[in-house]
Design a protein around this motif. Structure first.
Motif, PDB file in Angstrom:
ATOM      1  N   GLY A 104       0.822  -1.201   0.000  1.00  0.00           N
ATOM      2  CA  GLY A 104       0.000   0.000   0.000  1.00  0.00           C
ATOM      3  C   GLY A 104       0.858   1.253   0.000  1.00  0.00           C
ATOM      4  O   GLY A 104       2.089   1.186  -0.048  1.00  0.00           O
ATOM      5  N   ILE A 105       0.207   2.417   0.066  1.00  0.00           N
ATOM      6  CA  ILE A 105       0.936   3.678   0.091  1.00  0.00           C
ATOM      7  C   ILE A 105       1.370   3.988   1.525  1.00  0.00           C
ATOM      8  O   ILE A 105       0.822   3.445   2.487  1.00  0.00           O
ATOM      9  CB  ILE A 105       0.067   4.830  -0.450  1.00  0.00           C
ATOM     10  N   LEU A 106       2.360   4.872   1.652  1.00  0.00           N
ATOM     11  CA  LEU A 106       2.829   5.295   2.967  1.00  0.00           C
ATOM     12  C   LEU A 106       1.971   6.456   3.473  1.00  0.00           C
ATOM     13  O   LEU A 106       1.663   7.384   2.722  1.00  0.00           O
ATOM     14  CB  LEU A 106       4.292   5.741   2.891  1.00  0.00           C
ATOM     15  N   ASN A 107       1.591   6.389   4.719  1.00  0.00           N
ATOM     16  CA  ASN A 107       0.818   7.464   5.344  1.00  0.00           C
ATOM     17  C   ASN A 107       1.703   8.226   6.329  1.00  0.00           C
ATOM     18  O   ASN A 107       2.369   7.626   7.177  1.00  0.00           O
ATOM     19  CB  ASN A 107      -0.394   6.888   6.087  1.00  0.00           C
ATOM     20  N   ASN A 124       6.769  14.487  16.788  1.00  0.00           N
ATOM     21  CA  ASN A 124       7.018  13.126  16.320  1.00  0.00           C
ATOM     22  C   ASN A 124       6.495  13.002  14.893  1.00  0.00           C
ATOM     23  O   ASN A 124       5.329  13.301  14.620  1.00  0.00           O
ATOM     24  CB  ASN A 124       6.302  12.123  17.240  1.00  0.00           C
ATOM     25  N   HIS A 125       7.363  12.581  13.997  1.00  0.00           N
ATOM     26  CA  HIS A 125       7.010  12.382  12.586  1.00  0.00           C
ATOM     27  C   HIS A 125       6.959  10.870  12.322  1.00  0.00           C
ATOM     28  O   HIS A 125       7.944  10.161  12.590  1.00  0.00           O
ATOM     29  CB  HIS A 125       8.037  13.051  11.680  1.00  0.00           C
ATOM     30  N   ILE A 126       5.842  10.421  11.829  1.00  0.00           N
ATOM     31  CA  ILE A 126       5.614   8.976  11.703  1.00  0.00           C
ATOM     32  C   ILE A 126       5.209   8.641  10.270  1.00  0.00           C
ATOM     33  O   ILE A 126       4.344   9.300   9.681  1.00  0.00           O
ATOM     34  CB  ILE A 126       4.504   8.491  12.665  1.00  0.00           C
ATOM     35  N   LEU A 127       5.799   7.590   9.744  1.00  0.00           N
ATOM     36  CA  LEU A 127       5.401   7.035   8.450  1.00  0.00           C
ATOM     37  C   LEU A 127       4.897   5.618   8.686  1.00  0.00           C
ATOM     38  O   LEU A 127       5.591   4.792   9.292  1.00  0.00           O
ATOM     39  CB  LEU A 127       6.586   7.006   7.483  1.00  0.00           C
ATOM     40  N   VAL A 128       3.681   5.350   8.223  1.00  0.00           N
ATOM     41  CA  VAL A 128       3.063   4.038   8.418  1.00  0.00           C
ATOM     42  C   VAL A 128       2.718   3.443   7.055  1.00  0.00           C
ATOM     43  O   VAL A 128       2.072   4.096   6.220  1.00  0.00           O
ATOM     44  CB  VAL A 128       1.784   4.134   9.280  1.00  0.00           C
ATOM     45  N   GLY A 129       3.141   2.216   6.845  1.00  0.00           N
ATOM     46  CA  GLY A 129       2.825   1.508   5.602  1.00  0.00           C
ATOM     47  C   GLY A 129       2.146   0.181   5.900  1.00  0.00           C
ATOM     48  O   GLY A 129       2.215  -0.333   7.024  1.00  0.00           O
ATOM     49  N   GLN A 130       1.488  -0.359   4.886  1.00  0.00           N
ATOM     50  CA  GLN A 130       0.797  -1.638   5.062  1.00  0.00           C
ATOM     51  C   GLN A 130       0.955  -2.488   3.815  1.00  0.00           C
ATOM     52  O   GLN A 130       0.872  -1.985   2.687  1.00  0.00           O
ATOM     53  CB  GLN A 130      -0.692  -1.418   5.357  1.00  0.00           C
ATOM     54  N   ILE A 131       1.165  -3.759   4.029  1.00  0.00           N
ATOM     55  CA  ILE A 131       1.233  -4.729   2.929  1.00  0.00           C
ATOM     56  C   ILE A 131       0.110  -5.734   3.138  1.00  0.00           C
ATOM     57  O   ILE A 131       0.000  -6.358   4.198  1.00  0.00           O
ATOM     58  CB  ILE A 131       2.596  -5.454   2.920  1.00  0.00           C
ATOM     59  N   ASP A 132      -0.738  -5.879   2.134  1.00  0.00           N
ATOM     60  CA  ASP A 132      -1.850  -6.836   2.195  1.00  0.00           C
ATOM     61  C   ASP A 132      -1.480  -8.096   1.442  1.00  0.00           C
ATOM     62  O   ASP A 132      -0.855  -8.039   0.367  1.00  0.00           O
ATOM     63  CB  ASP A 132      -3.118  -6.230   1.587  1.00  0.00           C
ATOM     64  N   ILE A 133      -1.879  -9.218   1.999  1.00  0.00           N
ATOM     65  CA  ILE A 133      -1.659 -10.514   1.349  1.00  0.00           C
ATOM     66  C   ILE A 133      -3.020 -11.177   1.157  1.00  0.00           C
ATOM     67  O   ILE A 133      -3.746 -11.407   2.125  1.00  0.00           O
ATOM     68  CB  ILE A 133      -0.737 -11.435   2.190  1.00  0.00           C
ATOM     69  N   GLU A 134      -3.358 -11.434  -0.084  1.00  0.00           N
ATOM     70  CA  GLU A 134      -4.596 -12.145  -0.425  1.00  0.00           C
ATOM     71  C   GLU A 134      -4.201 -13.427  -1.135  1.00  0.00           C
ATOM     72  O   GLU A 134      -3.589 -13.401  -2.202  1.00  0.00           O
ATOM     73  CB  GLU A 134      -5.470 -11.286  -1.332  1.00  0.00           C
ATOM     74  N   THR A 135      -4.534 -14.575  -0.531  1.00  0.00           N
ATOM     75  CA  THR A 135      -4.003 -15.833  -1.044  1.00  0.00           C
ATOM     76  C   THR A 135      -4.977 -16.987  -0.864  1.00  0.00           C
ATOM     77  O   THR A 135      -5.862 -16.947  -0.006  1.00  0.00           O
ATOM     78  CB  THR A 135      -2.673 -16.165  -0.327  1.00  0.00           C
ATOM     79  N   GLU A 136      -4.770 -18.005  -1.687  1.00  0.00           N
ATOM     80  CA  GLU A 136      -5.482 -19.274  -1.516  1.00  0.00           C
ATOM     81  C   GLU A 136      -4.604 -20.300  -0.802  1.00  0.00           C
ATOM     82  O   GLU A 136      -5.051 -21.403  -0.509  1.00  0.00           O
ATOM     83  CB  GLU A 136      -5.929 -19.810  -2.886  1.00  0.00           C
ATOM     84  N   GLN A 137      -3.374 -19.911  -0.512  1.00  0.00           N
ATOM     85  CA  GLN A 137      -2.466 -20.780   0.240  1.00  0.00           C
ATOM     86  C   GLN A 137      -2.707 -20.559   1.737  1.00  0.00           C
ATOM     87  O   GLN A 137      -1.865 -20.018   2.469  1.00  0.00           O
ATOM     88  CB  GLN A 137      -1.012 -20.468  -0.125  1.00  0.00           C
TER      89      GLN A 137
END
Length: 242
Positions: A104-107, A124-137
């Motif tokens: 995903g994009i960085l917030n 405080n300066h914060i960068l938050v990112g997210q990676i999504d996993i969509e799988t049949e495994q």
């Protein structure tokens, strides 16, 4: 002439009376028939259950970096991109493909802390990112989650979110389950009929209940476990014969 008119009136009256009696008899017979049908039926329920395995998993990994100075922000972006790539590399090495991994994009967020005089004392300066996993495994998810925790020991600030498991192939098992539920309903009707000294005939009407999917061993919830229980109840009205 008067006698003929009188005779004609008599004939018409007789026909009307006869028709009324016949019509009344029809309604009486129809009512008796319907009552007979209503009384000679059995309303029963049929249950079918299946244990299935989820075929879809949704999982997300959140990561963040932070700094206390606005001058740190450019370096924070570089650090965040490096963390993202580290996580993606581990996911790929563990068996997930590019199509299953969705970065995903960085917030960016900024927090300021001030004293009672509104003087800035900390930021405080914060960068938050997210990676999504969509799988049949689906069975691979728990294994990789354990591996991902090793990155925390290397200094990455990671939130290993709980995955959600879904069974999306309900249409493939619906016909067989409905057939089984109807069969079980007939067995229940046969037991009732045997005690009543009658026999079970055809189906007068049937109503399908909703399919329910739950995690195995729970009364609610359908996303936390890979194994699911699927159940359906049908309401069937059988005709009874002597």
């Amino acid at each position: 002439m008067a006698n003929k008119e009188h005779s004609l009136v008599g004939i018409v009256s007789a026909l009307l009376i006869g028709g009324g009696i016949a019509l009344g008899g029809f309604f009486i017979s129809e009512t008796l028939y319907k009552s007979r049908v209503a009384l000679n039926t059995a309303d029963v329920k049929g249950l079918a259950e299946r244990r299935v395995v989820s075929n879809k998993a949704y999982w997300s990994v959140t990561y963040s970096v932070s700094g206390s100075n606005s001058a740190d922000v450019p370096n924070l972006y570089k650090a965040s991109e490096a963390d993202q790539q580290t996580i993606i590399n581990l996911l790929k090495e563990s068996g997930f493909s590019d199509t299953e991994i969705k970065p995903g994009i960085l917030n960016y967020r900024k927090k300021e802390y001030r004293d009672e005089n509104q003087k800035l004392v900390e930021q405080n300066h914060i960068l938050v990112g997210q990676i999504d996993i969509e799988t049949e495994q689906v069975h691979l998810v728990s294994k990789v989650r354990a591996k991902l925790n090793t990155l925390i020991a290397k200094g990455l600030n990671i939130t290993n979110n709980e995955p959600a498991y879904y069974f999306t192939k309900l249409n493939e098992i619906k016909p067989a389950m409905l057939k089984e539920a109807t069969k079980n309903a007939r067995l229940a009707a046969n037991e009732f009929a045997e005690n009543a000294g009658v026999a079970v005939g055809g189906i007068r009407n049937a109503r399908q209940g909703g399919f329910v999917i739950r995690d195995v061993g729970t009364n609610y919830g359908d996303t936390r476990k890979i194994e699911k229980e699927v159940r359906v109840v049908t309401n069937v009205t059988f005709l009874l014969t002597e």
